[in-house]
Design a protein around this motif. Structure first.
Motif, mmCIF file in Angstrom:
data_model
loop_
_atom_site.group_PDB
_atom_site.id
_atom_site.type_symbol
_atom_site.label_atom_id
_atom_site.label_comp_id
_atom_site.label_asym_id
_atom_site.label_seq_id
_atom_site.Cartn_x
_atom_site.Cartn_y
_atom_site.Cartn_z
ATOM 1 N N ALA A 377 37.118 29.912 -16.668
ATOM 2 C CA ALA A 377 38.111 28.832 -16.766
ATOM 3 C C ALA A 377 39.495 29.377 -17.070
ATOM 4 O O ALA A 377 40.497 28.957 -16.461
ATOM 5 N N GLU A 378 39.578 30.320 -17.997
ATOM 6 C CA GLU A 378 40.880 30.886 -18.348
ATOM 7 C C GLU A 378 41.470 31.667 -17.178
ATOM 8 O O GLU A 378 42.670 31.546 -16.876
ATOM 9 N N ALA A 379 40.642 32.467 -16.528
ATOM 10 C CA ALA A 379 41.129 33.241 -15.386
ATOM 11 C C ALA A 379 41.586 32.317 -14.263
ATOM 12 O O ALA A 379 42.611 32.562 -13.610
ATOM 13 N N ALA A 380 40.847 31.238 -14.012
ATOM 14 C CA ALA A 380 41.244 30.282 -12.983
ATOM 15 C C ALA A 380 42.566 29.621 -13.339
ATOM 16 O O ALA A 380 43.448 29.448 -12.479
ATOM 17 N N ALA A 381 42.741 29.262 -14.590
ATOM 18 C CA ALA A 381 44.006 28.651 -15.017
ATOM 19 C C ALA A 381 45.165 29.615 -14.854
ATOM 20 O O ALA A 381 46.243 29.237 -14.366
ATOM 21 N N ARG A 382 44.965 30.856 -15.228
ATOM 22 C CA ARG A 382 46.049 31.836 -15.163
ATOM 23 C C ARG A 382 46.385 32.221 -13.715
ATOM 24 O O ARG A 382 47.450 32.792 -13.477
ATOM 25 N N THR A 383 45.505 31.906 -12.779
ATOM 26 C CA THR A 383 45.788 32.147 -11.361
ATOM 27 C C THR A 383 46.059 30.828 -10.623
ATOM 28 O O THR A 383 45.972 30.753 -9.400
ATOM 29 N N LEU A 386 43.937 25.161 -11.244
ATOM 30 C CA LEU A 386 43.761 24.275 -12.389
ATOM 31 C C LEU A 386 42.554 23.361 -12.214
ATOM 32 O O LEU A 386 41.884 23.010 -13.190
ATOM 33 N N THR A 387 42.257 22.976 -10.998
ATOM 34 C CA THR A 387 41.119 22.088 -10.753
ATOM 35 C C THR A 387 39.807 22.735 -11.178
ATOM 36 O O THR A 387 39.006 22.148 -11.909
ATOM 37 N N LYS A 388 39.561 23.951 -10.706
ATOM 38 C CA LYS A 388 38.335 24.665 -11.088
ATOM 39 C C LYS A 388 38.313 24.933 -12.584
ATOM 40 O O LYS A 388 37.275 24.793 -13.244
ATOM 41 N N SER A 389 39.455 25.296 -13.133
ATOM 42 C CA SER A 389 39.529 25.588 -14.566
ATOM 43 C C SER A 389 39.127 24.376 -15.394
ATOM 44 O O SER A 389 38.346 24.489 -16.345
ATOM 45 N N VAL A 390 39.632 23.215 -15.038
ATOM 46 C CA VAL A 390 39.314 21.998 -15.792
ATOM 47 C C VAL A 390 37.834 21.652 -15.649
ATOM 48 O O VAL A 390 37.185 21.228 -16.617
ATOM 49 N N GLU A 391 37.264 21.839 -14.486
ATOM 50 C CA GLU A 391 35.840 21.574 -14.297
ATOM 51 C C GLU A 391 34.992 22.423 -15.246
ATOM 52 O O GLU A 391 34.045 21.932 -15.871
ATOM 53 N N LEU A 392 35.322 23.680 -15.338
ATOM 54 C CA LEU A 392 34.576 24.589 -16.204
ATOM 55 C C LEU A 392 34.786 24.243 -17.672
ATOM 56 O O LEU A 392 33.846 24.266 -18.476
ATOM 57 N N ASN A 403 31.139 12.156 -24.189
ATOM 58 C CA ASN A 403 32.118 11.131 -23.812
ATOM 59 C C ASN A 403 33.563 11.563 -24.034
ATOM 60 O O ASN A 403 34.479 10.761 -23.818
ATOM 61 N N TYR A 404 33.767 12.805 -24.449
ATOM 62 C CA TYR A 404 35.135 13.248 -24.731
ATOM 63 C C TYR A 404 35.937 13.384 -23.441
ATOM 64 O O TYR A 404 35.442 13.885 -22.420
ATOM 65 N N VAL A 405 37.188 12.939 -23.501
ATOM 66 C CA VAL A 405 38.121 13.077 -22.379
ATOM 67 C C VAL A 405 39.350 13.828 -22.879
ATOM 68 O O VAL A 405 39.983 13.411 -23.858
ATOM 69 N N PHE A 406 39.675 14.935 -22.233
ATOM 70 C CA PHE A 406 40.860 15.688 -22.628
ATOM 71 C C PHE A 406 42.117 14.872 -22.345
ATOM 72 O O PHE A 406 42.218 14.233 -21.285
ATOM 73 N N PRO A 407 43.082 14.872 -23.259
ATOM 74 C CA PRO A 407 44.360 14.215 -22.979
ATOM 75 C C PRO A 407 45.003 14.825 -21.734
ATOM 76 O O PRO A 407 44.869 16.031 -21.490
ATOM 77 N N VAL A 408 45.694 14.030 -20.955
ATOM 78 C CA VAL A 408 46.330 14.514 -19.733
ATOM 79 C C VAL A 408 47.245 15.690 -20.037
ATOM 80 O O VAL A 408 47.270 16.686 -19.302
#
Length: 483
Positions: A377-383, A386-392, A403-408
């Motif tokens: 996830a971190e590597a995907a975000a840094r490259t 963002l979509t794959k990173s958030v999924e992971l 039921n947790y939802v990350f704030p936008v």
């Protein structure tokens, strides 16, 4: 490392010591072996049983109380900001907590010795198998060498991240460690200069690549899949090493080998690693498919007392959770199952991730599948994926808080998403020896921390004590260390 041990003594200890885990032989015989007396370097590689004993001896060295059996976790966690020291006990990492470790500190010398002892055990096995290739057959010969290389890589990773400047400071050009790749049975070759950080990392990756090629896809039991290195173990460790050196493309390349393209994420070859119930993997099922590599504890061979993380951080109440650390994060909700890994006493909380009573037979995780997902996830975000990173990231969080939802705002930009992932690492991996290194690899300061009676200062990356000093015993005995 002063190599004062004769080969026959090293080999006898490796065989006679309790094995790190059960082999494919009968478990009862493994855990209660018949005594083995004098085995010299001359005949140590004579039989398959003796060679297996040497293999297990390397795992036994990894399990040392000064290494992954205990102090690795204690000192990594004490240096970070997630815990508050309550005792000022030098023998349970107070010097690490208040950032005063020095070249003469017991841990500084003991951890170095334990790491290099493991490395030399691996080197002895590799040399012996290369000289006696027919005793166990070609397949096992390659596998055992691969296991030795994996454990050598794991040991060098632990050492270089403690004693050397971070790779990301200057692309690894700083002095690293002496790279000892030959079997040493005396002190004749003790003088050896430090290779650069980059050279040490290159050797770690070389060992892991070679190990991956010859390790088995899996073993015959869940116990062995958790306590012996297999193909996916080497791949998982590579995601950690590449993340540490900022090579995010390689993190992704390796992670894709053991992470499916879509949720629920799982390894599709080798051991079927995937996320499991977070409570069970720390209480009732130490050998689930989430556990990629763990240090087992048994009634006959366990770490207790001052080097024991469960004893120091839980049973003896020497470190409580810092209310201003990640424990106080308002986005870590009470509905998250990971919040249950704590008990309250005297108005503060203590971590109970390892909650078995004395003699503390909890398994200590070295690599879990959730870490691999967070590395990815971190590597995907840094490259900028963002979509794959958030999924992971969601896979890890929602496993424990469905039921947790990350704030936008927490996931909408690269910067915010990376920070959110780093926070998730603090939650998911607390008590598993990650926080200090996560600070160092990102060139972040060690935050100041305090209780009503004790304080520890901030340590900035520019300060000498940002990493551990070299031990006096090595400085005195290795004349090339400082050249």
């Amino acid at each position: 490392m002063k190599n004062t041990y004769k080969s026959k003594k090293i080999i006898a200890l490796a065989i006679a010591g309790l094995l790190f885990t059960a082999s494919s032989c009968d478990q009862e015989k493994t855990l209660n072996p018949a005594p083995i007396t004098a085995i010299s370097g001359v005949n140590a590689f004579d039989t398959p049983a003796r060679i297996l004993g040497l293999v297990n001896g390397i795992y036994k060295a990894v399990k040392s109380s000064n290494f992954y059996g205990g102090n690795y976790y204690i000192y990594q966690e004490a240096r970070g900001e997630e815990f508050i020291n309550r005792t000022s006990n030098t023998f349970t990492a107070f010097e690490a907590w208040n950032q005063t470790l020095n070249s003469g500190s017991n841990f500084v010398a003991g951890f170095w010795e334990a790491g290099y002892r493991t490395i030399n055990n691996a080197n002895i096995l590799i040399k012996g198998l290369n000289e006696n290739p027919k005793i166990v057959g070609e397949t096992l010969n390659k596998q055992y060498i691969a296991e030795a290389k994996f454990l050598r890589a794991l040991s060098y990773y632990a050492l270089v991240t403690f004693y050397a400047r971070p790779y990301n400071e200057n692309k690894g050009t700083s002095p690293g460690l002496p790279l000892r790749l030959q079997a040493e049975v005396d002190n004749a070759n003790n003088d050896l200069k430090r290779s650069s950080v980059a050279e040490v990392y290159a050797q770690i990756i070389k060992d892991l690549n070679e190990a991956e090629a010859d390790l088995p896809l899996s073993y015959s039991s869940a116990l062995l899949n958790t306590t012996r290195a297999h193909r996916n173990t080497a791949i998982a460790l590579k995601t950690r090493v590449y993340l540490n050196s900022g090579n995010y493309e390689k993190v992704i390349e390796e992670a894709k080998k053991i992470v499916s393209t879509a949720a629920p994420f799982a390894a599709t070859t080798g051991v079927n690693h995937k996320l499991q119930n977070i409570i069970e993997i720390f209480t009732t099922n130490y050998t689930s498919t989430e556990s990629i590599l763990s240090v087992p504890q048994t009634d006959l061979d366990n770490v207790t007392g001052q080097p024991s993380f469960p004893y120091v951080f839980n049973a003896n109440s020497e470190y409580n959770l810092n209310p201003t650390g990640i424990w106080g994060d308002t986005e870590w909700k009470s509905t998250d199952l990971r919040r249950t890994f704590a008990r309250t006493a005297s108005g503060v909380q203590f971590i109970t991730k390892y909650n078995k009573p004395s003699p503390f037979l909890d398994y200590l995780p070295i690599i879990r599948y959730s870490e691999v997902l967070l590395n990815y996830a971190e590597a995907a975000a840094r490259t900028n994926d963002l979509t794959k990173s958030v999924e992971l990231l969601k896979a890890v969080r929602n496993r424990s808080d469905v039921n947790y939802v990350f704030p936008v705002a927490a996931t909408s930009s690269q910067t915010s998403l990376v920070n959110t992932i780093l926070n998730e690492r603090r939650i998911e991996l607390i008590g598993e020896g990650f926080r200090s290194n996560d600070l160092v690899r990102n060139l972040l300061p060690f935050p100041a921390k305090a209780s009503s009676t004790l304080t520890a200062p901030e340590v900035k990356p520019s300060q000498d004590n940002y990493v551990l000093p070299l031990p006096n015993i090595e400085i005195v005995t290795n004349k090339l260390l400082l050249k």
